[in-house]
Design a protein around this motif. Structure first.
Motif, PDB file in Angstrom:
ATOM      1  N   TYR A   7       8.769   9.172   4.936  1.00  0.00           N
ATOM      2  CA  TYR A   7       8.176   8.985   3.610  1.00  0.00           C
ATOM      3  C   TYR A   7       6.800   8.327   3.718  1.00  0.00           C
ATOM      4  CZ  TYR A   7       7.383   7.357  -1.140  1.00  0.00           C
ATOM      5  OH  TYR A   7       6.817   7.117  -2.374  1.00  0.00           O
ATOM      6  N   ILE A   8       6.713   7.257   4.498  1.00  0.00           N
ATOM      7  CA  ILE A   8       5.440   6.543   4.632  1.00  0.00           C
ATOM      8  C   ILE A   8       4.382   7.435   5.272  1.00  0.00           C
ATOM      9  CG2 ILE A   8       4.291   4.598   5.761  1.00  0.00           C
ATOM     10  CD1 ILE A   8       6.047   3.808   3.394  1.00  0.00           C
ATOM     11  N   GLU A   9       4.742   8.113   6.351  1.00  0.00           N
ATOM     12  CA  GLU A   9       3.767   8.950   7.057  1.00  0.00           C
ATOM     13  C   GLU A   9       3.314  10.137   6.216  1.00  0.00           C
ATOM     14  OE1 GLU A   9       5.505   9.966  10.791  1.00  0.00           O
ATOM     15  OE2 GLU A   9       5.283   7.939  11.625  1.00  0.00           O
ATOM     16  N   ASN A  10       4.183  10.624   5.342  1.00  0.00           N
ATOM     17  CA  ASN A  10       3.827  11.765   4.496  1.00  0.00           C
ATOM     18  C   ASN A  10       3.017  11.366   3.266  1.00  0.00           C
ATOM     19  OD1 ASN A  10       5.139  13.594   6.169  1.00  0.00           O
ATOM     20  ND2 ASN A  10       7.075  13.466   5.045  1.00  0.00           N
ATOM     21  N   ASN A  11       3.068  10.096   2.898  1.00  0.00           N
ATOM     22  CA  ASN A  11       2.429   9.678   1.651  1.00  0.00           C
ATOM     23  C   ASN A  11       1.288   8.683   1.818  1.00  0.00           C
ATOM     24  OD1 ASN A  11       4.177  10.797  -0.784  1.00  0.00           O
ATOM     25  ND2 ASN A  11       5.616  10.205   0.839  1.00  0.00           N
ATOM     26  N   ASP A  25      14.375   4.432  -2.494  1.00  0.00           N
ATOM     27  CA  ASP A  25      15.624   4.849  -1.846  1.00  0.00           C
ATOM     28  C   ASP A  25      15.426   5.097  -0.346  1.00  0.00           C
ATOM     29  OD1 ASP A  25      18.294   5.057  -2.389  1.00  0.00           O
ATOM     30  OD2 ASP A  25      18.262   7.233  -2.680  1.00  0.00           O
ATOM     31  N   LEU A  26      14.610   4.258   0.282  1.00  0.00           N
ATOM     32  CA  LEU A  26      14.298   4.427   1.706  1.00  0.00           C
ATOM     33  C   LEU A  26      15.433   3.885   2.571  1.00  0.00           C
ATOM     34  CD1 LEU A  26      10.551   3.317   1.753  1.00  0.00           C
ATOM     35  CD2 LEU A  26      11.507   5.594   1.305  1.00  0.00           C
ATOM     36  N   GLU A  27      15.576   4.476   3.760  1.00  0.00           N
ATOM     37  CA  GLU A  27      16.596   4.010   4.695  1.00  0.00           C
ATOM     38  C   GLU A  27      16.049   4.011   6.117  1.00  0.00           C
ATOM     39  OE1 GLU A  27      19.951   6.560   5.045  1.00  0.00           O
ATOM     40  OE2 GLU A  27      18.773   8.373   5.417  1.00  0.00           O
ATOM     41  N   GLY A  28      16.686   3.184   6.966  1.00  0.00           N
ATOM     42  CA  GLY A  28      16.343   3.164   8.382  1.00  0.00           C
ATOM     43  C   GLY A  28      15.315   2.107   8.736  1.00  0.00           C
ATOM     44  N   HIS A  29      14.729   2.276   9.905  1.00  0.00           N
ATOM     45  CA  HIS A  29      13.733   1.334  10.429  1.00  0.00           C
ATOM     46  C   HIS A  29      12.339   1.867  10.121  1.00  0.00           C
ATOM     47  CE1 HIS A  29      12.131  -1.696  13.234  1.00  0.00           C
ATOM     48  NE2 HIS A  29      11.249  -0.768  13.549  1.00  0.00           N
ATOM     49  N   LEU A  30      11.450   0.982   9.709  1.00  0.00           N
ATOM     50  CA  LEU A  30      10.086   1.380   9.356  1.00  0.00           C
ATOM     51  C   LEU A  30       9.095   0.767  10.342  1.00  0.00           C
ATOM     52  CD1 LEU A  30       8.085   2.760   7.473  1.00  0.00           C
ATOM     53  CD2 LEU A  30       8.153   0.719   6.012  1.00  0.00           C
ATOM     54  N   ASP A  31       8.290   1.625  10.957  1.00  0.00           N
ATOM     55  CA  ASP A  31       7.283   1.189  11.928  1.00  0.00           C
ATOM     56  C   ASP A  31       5.900   1.376  11.313  1.00  0.00           C
ATOM     57  OD1 ASP A  31       5.600   0.688  14.017  1.00  0.00           O
ATOM     58  OD2 ASP A  31       6.593   2.022  15.444  1.00  0.00           O
ATOM     59  N   LEU A  38      -3.720  -2.574   6.793  1.00  0.00           N
ATOM     60  CA  LEU A  38      -2.930  -2.985   5.631  1.00  0.00           C
ATOM     61  C   LEU A  38      -3.201  -4.444   5.251  1.00  0.00           C
ATOM     62  CD1 LEU A  38       0.543  -1.368   6.426  1.00  0.00           C
ATOM     63  CD2 LEU A  38      -1.062  -0.700   4.620  1.00  0.00           C
ATOM     64  N   THR A  39      -3.327  -4.669   3.929  1.00  0.00           N
ATOM     65  CA  THR A  39      -3.429  -6.037   3.413  1.00  0.00           C
ATOM     66  C   THR A  39      -2.260  -6.354   2.478  1.00  0.00           C
ATOM     67  OG1 THR A  39      -4.803  -5.308   1.551  1.00  0.00           O
ATOM     68  CG2 THR A  39      -5.943  -6.019   3.573  1.00  0.00           C
ATOM     69  N   LYS A  40      -1.637  -5.303   1.908  1.00  0.00           N
ATOM     70  CA  LYS A  40      -0.512  -5.517   0.992  1.00  0.00           C
ATOM     71  C   LYS A  40       0.564  -4.481   1.276  1.00  0.00           C
ATOM     72  CE  LYS A  40       0.677  -6.018  -3.912  1.00  0.00           C
ATOM     73  NZ  LYS A  40       0.168  -6.028  -5.305  1.00  0.00           N
ATOM     74  N   VAL A  41       1.816  -4.961   1.409  1.00  0.00           N
ATOM     75  CA  VAL A  41       2.945  -4.078   1.699  1.00  0.00           C
ATOM     76  C   VAL A  41       4.088  -4.425   0.754  1.00  0.00           C
ATOM     77  CG1 VAL A  41       4.660  -3.357   3.397  1.00  0.00           C
ATOM     78  CG2 VAL A  41       2.320  -3.835   4.129  1.00  0.00           C
ATOM     79  N   ASN A  42       4.493  -3.438  -0.042  1.00  0.00           N
ATOM     80  CA  ASN A  42       5.634  -3.630  -0.946  1.00  0.00           C
ATOM     81  C   ASN A  42       6.669  -2.552  -0.640  1.00  0.00           C
ATOM     82  OD1 ASN A  42       7.462  -4.155  -2.919  1.00  0.00           O
ATOM     83  ND2 ASN A  42       6.063  -3.852  -4.652  1.00  0.00           N
ATOM     84  N   ILE A  43       7.730  -2.956   0.054  1.00  0.00           N
ATOM     85  CA  ILE A  43       8.810  -2.019   0.378  1.00  0.00           C
ATOM     86  C   ILE A  43      10.141  -2.567  -0.143  1.00  0.00           C
ATOM     87  CG2 ILE A  43       7.717  -0.928   2.376  1.00  0.00           C
ATOM     88  CD1 ILE A  43       9.151  -2.919   4.170  1.00  0.00           C
ATOM     89  N   GLY A  51      14.942  -2.385   9.104  1.00  0.00           N
ATOM     90  CA  GLY A  51      14.055  -3.000  10.093  1.00  0.00           C
ATOM     91  C   GLY A  51      12.597  -2.729   9.796  1.00  0.00           C
ATOM     92  N   LEU A  52      11.726  -3.592  10.331  1.00  0.00           N
ATOM     93  CA  LEU A  52      10.291  -3.457  10.078  1.00  0.00           C
ATOM     94  C   LEU A  52       9.500  -3.885  11.312  1.00  0.00           C
ATOM     95  CD1 LEU A  52       7.900  -2.981   8.118  1.00  0.00           C
ATOM     96  CD2 LEU A  52       8.113  -5.394   7.443  1.00  0.00           C
ATOM     97  N   LYS A  53       8.486  -3.087  11.631  1.00  0.00           N
ATOM     98  CA  LYS A  53       7.567  -3.418  12.718  1.00  0.00           C
ATOM     99  C   LYS A  53       6.148  -3.293  12.192  1.00  0.00           C
ATOM    100  CE  LYS A  53       6.201  -2.063  17.412  1.00  0.00           C
ATOM    101  NZ  LYS A  53       6.436  -1.116  18.531  1.00  0.00           N
TER     102      LYS A  53
END
Length: 277
Positions: A7-11, A25-31, A38-43, A51-53
């Motif tokens: 989702y992130i890579e496509n958008n 409705d995201l699932e799994g690990h996000l890299d 990035l200065t702002k991240v809202n997930i 997970g997050l990296k």
């Protein structure tokens, strides 16, 4: 459910400064390590996000992971500029609220100190590496100079009336080696012929087996046929000759053949060098 990474890579392009993917409705690990700007991240509000990296030494100042299942906060160690973080389970806001501002400040300052330390360590290691390389280079140069000096000394001892010339020295050494090796090859060949003659006499009617063993070993040395097959053939021949020729005598013959073949090969290589010049 939607795969978080896809989702992130496509958008969001890699150079984006803000990612807003809350309640998707995201699932799994996000890299996000390939999103350095990035200065702002809202997930937040993605309860299957686990997970997050982040990119090392990123620019993020604001982040929400509220409503996710992220429980490994090691990514905080990469946040040199963080001002506000919403935690995953409680939604507790670290940074702006009374009594919590010092936590975000502590995280930020700890990351900055760690970054400075790591950067200083890298610079120190690089300096040591550069010094070691220079030392090795100097040593290599000294070794080359010493070798060159030794070669000149050798030349002066051997050809005292001539001006040093490496090519001439090389050619003279090749010529001398050929003169030394050629008679040695002739002598060892004569010894081999004598051993073959004696072995055939002892073998009597089986003298052809002696020739077969020698030819087989020659093929092994030259790698012209599979060694396993030829080794079995030699063993079979040895068994046939066992009644007339001792195994030790046959081994002496085979060893002499190996010695002669190696000498001949060496002599041929020297001859090629002479022909090239």
């Amino acid at each position: 459910m939607v795969n978080a990474q896809e989702y992130i890579e496509n958008n969001f392009p890699k150079d984006v400064i803000e990612v807003n993917a809350a309640n998707k409705d995201l699932e799994g690990h996000l890299d996000l390590s390939k999103y350095p700007n990035l200065t702002k991240v809202n997930i937040g509000i993605n309860n299957q996000l686990t997970g997050l990296k982040l990119a090392h030494s990123n620019q993020i100042v604001w982040m929400s992971i509220y409503g996710t299942r992220i429980d490994d906060f090691s990514f905080l160690a990469c946040m040199l500029n963080i001002q506000t973080v919403y935690l995953s389970q409680s939604g507790e806001k670290i940074g702006d609220g009374p009594g919590n501002a010092y936590i975000a400040k502590a995280i930020r300052e700890s990351c900055q100190e760690n970054y400075k330390f790591q950067n200083s360590l890298r610079q120190s290691n690089q300096t040591q590496l550069d010094q070691e390389r220079k030392k090795n280079s100097d040593n290599s140069q000294r070794i080359k100079e010493l070798e060159q000096h030794q070669i000149k000394e050798l030349y002066n001892i051997t050809f005292s009336n001539s001006t040093y010339n490496f090519t001439n020295l090389k050619n003279d050494i090749i010529r001398l080696k050929f003169q030394e090796l050629a008679p040695q090859v002739r002598n060892e060949n004569a010894n081999l012929v004598q051993l073959i003659f004696e072995a055939k006499n002892k073998a009597g009617n089986l003298s052809s087996i002696v020739n077969l063993i020698l030819e087989t070993q020659k093929q092994i040395i030259q790698n012209s046929v599979k060694q396993e097959k030829l080794s079995s053939q030699i063993e079979a021949c040895q068994t046939i000759l066992a009644s007339s020729l001792a195994k030790e005598e046959l081994q002496i013959l085979l060893n002499k053949q190996i010695e002669v073949l190696e000498l001949e090969k060496h002599l041929e290589s020297i001859q090629r060098l002479i022909n090239e010049h």
